[in-house]
Design a protein around this motif. Structure first.
Motif, PDB file in Angstrom:
ATOM      1  N   VAL A  27      -5.591  -9.171   0.170  1.00  0.00           N
ATOM      2  CA  VAL A  27      -5.686  -7.760   0.808  1.00  0.00           C
ATOM      3  C   VAL A  27      -4.612  -7.142   1.661  1.00  0.00           C
ATOM      4  O   VAL A  27      -4.052  -6.068   1.555  1.00  0.00           O
ATOM      5  N   LEU A  28      -4.339  -8.213   2.409  1.00  0.00           N
ATOM      6  CA  LEU A  28      -3.292  -7.839   3.519  1.00  0.00           C
ATOM      7  C   LEU A  28      -1.928  -7.791   2.824  1.00  0.00           C
ATOM      8  O   LEU A  28      -1.240  -7.102   3.188  1.00  0.00           O
ATOM      9  N   VAL A  29      -1.427  -8.796   1.906  1.00  0.00           N
ATOM     10  CA  VAL A  29      -0.446  -8.601   1.225  1.00  0.00           C
ATOM     11  C   VAL A  29      -0.049  -7.260   0.452  1.00  0.00           C
ATOM     12  O   VAL A  29       0.885  -6.754   0.329  1.00  0.00           O
ATOM     13  N   ILE A  30      -1.265  -6.967  -0.333  1.00  0.00           N
ATOM     14  CA  ILE A  30      -1.061  -5.887  -1.107  1.00  0.00           C
ATOM     15  C   ILE A  30      -1.097  -4.427  -0.216  1.00  0.00           C
ATOM     16  O   ILE A  30      -0.367  -3.595  -0.525  1.00  0.00           O
ATOM     17  N   LEU A  36       5.032  -0.580   2.385  1.00  0.00           N
ATOM     18  CA  LEU A  36       6.521  -0.580   2.359  1.00  0.00           C
ATOM     19  C   LEU A  36       7.293   0.446   1.193  1.00  0.00           C
ATOM     20  O   LEU A  36       7.983   1.077   1.282  1.00  0.00           O
ATOM     21  N   LEU A  37       6.482   0.416   0.296  1.00  0.00           N
ATOM     22  CA  LEU A  37       6.583   1.362  -0.934  1.00  0.00           C
ATOM     23  C   LEU A  37       6.269   2.705  -0.560  1.00  0.00           C
ATOM     24  O   LEU A  37       7.407   3.642  -0.859  1.00  0.00           O
ATOM     25  N   VAL A  44       3.576   6.131  -4.784  1.00  0.00           N
ATOM     26  CA  VAL A  44       2.699   4.905  -5.234  1.00  0.00           C
ATOM     27  C   VAL A  44       1.203   5.344  -5.853  1.00  0.00           C
ATOM     28  O   VAL A  44       0.595   6.168  -5.030  1.00  0.00           O
ATOM     29  N   GLY A  45       1.285   5.071  -7.098  1.00  0.00           N
ATOM     30  CA  GLY A  45      -0.117   5.355  -7.434  1.00  0.00           C
ATOM     31  C   GLY A  45      -0.178   6.750  -7.946  1.00  0.00           C
ATOM     32  O   GLY A  45      -1.197   7.532  -7.882  1.00  0.00           O
ATOM     33  N   GLY A  46       0.957   7.541  -8.007  1.00  0.00           N
ATOM     34  CA  GLY A  46       1.070   8.900  -8.457  1.00  0.00           C
ATOM     35  C   GLY A  46       0.786  10.013  -7.229  1.00  0.00           C
ATOM     36  O   GLY A  46       0.892  11.063  -7.411  1.00  0.00           O
ATOM     37  N   ARG A  47       0.665   9.233  -5.901  1.00  0.00           N
ATOM     38  CA  ARG A  47       0.611  10.204  -4.791  1.00  0.00           C
ATOM     39  C   ARG A  47       1.874   9.514  -3.688  1.00  0.00           C
ATOM     40  O   ARG A  47       2.228   8.625  -3.523  1.00  0.00           O
TER      41      ARG A  47
END
Length: 51
Positions: A27-30, A36-37, A44-47
């Motif tokens: 979860v931390l890495v995600i 960053l993105l 990201v994710g349409g937002r």
């Protein structure tokens, strides 16, 4: 997600539960990747922004 990852890491470390430790790392890495993105201006994710 970053805060949730840190909480899971802490709980997994304190209570000695390895599955929480592993989930916390994932979860931390995600969360870091999404941060960053998002900071580069990519949607990201349409937002564009997460509030």
């Amino acid at each position: 997600m970053i805060i949730l990852g840190i909480i899971l890491l802490s709980v997994g470390f304190v209570f000695g539960i390895p599955i929480l430790w592993t989930i916390g790392i994932v979860v931390l890495v995600i969360g870091l990747i999404l941060m960053l993105l998002g900071s580069t201006g990519r949607a990201v994710g349409g937002r564009r922004h997460y509030y």
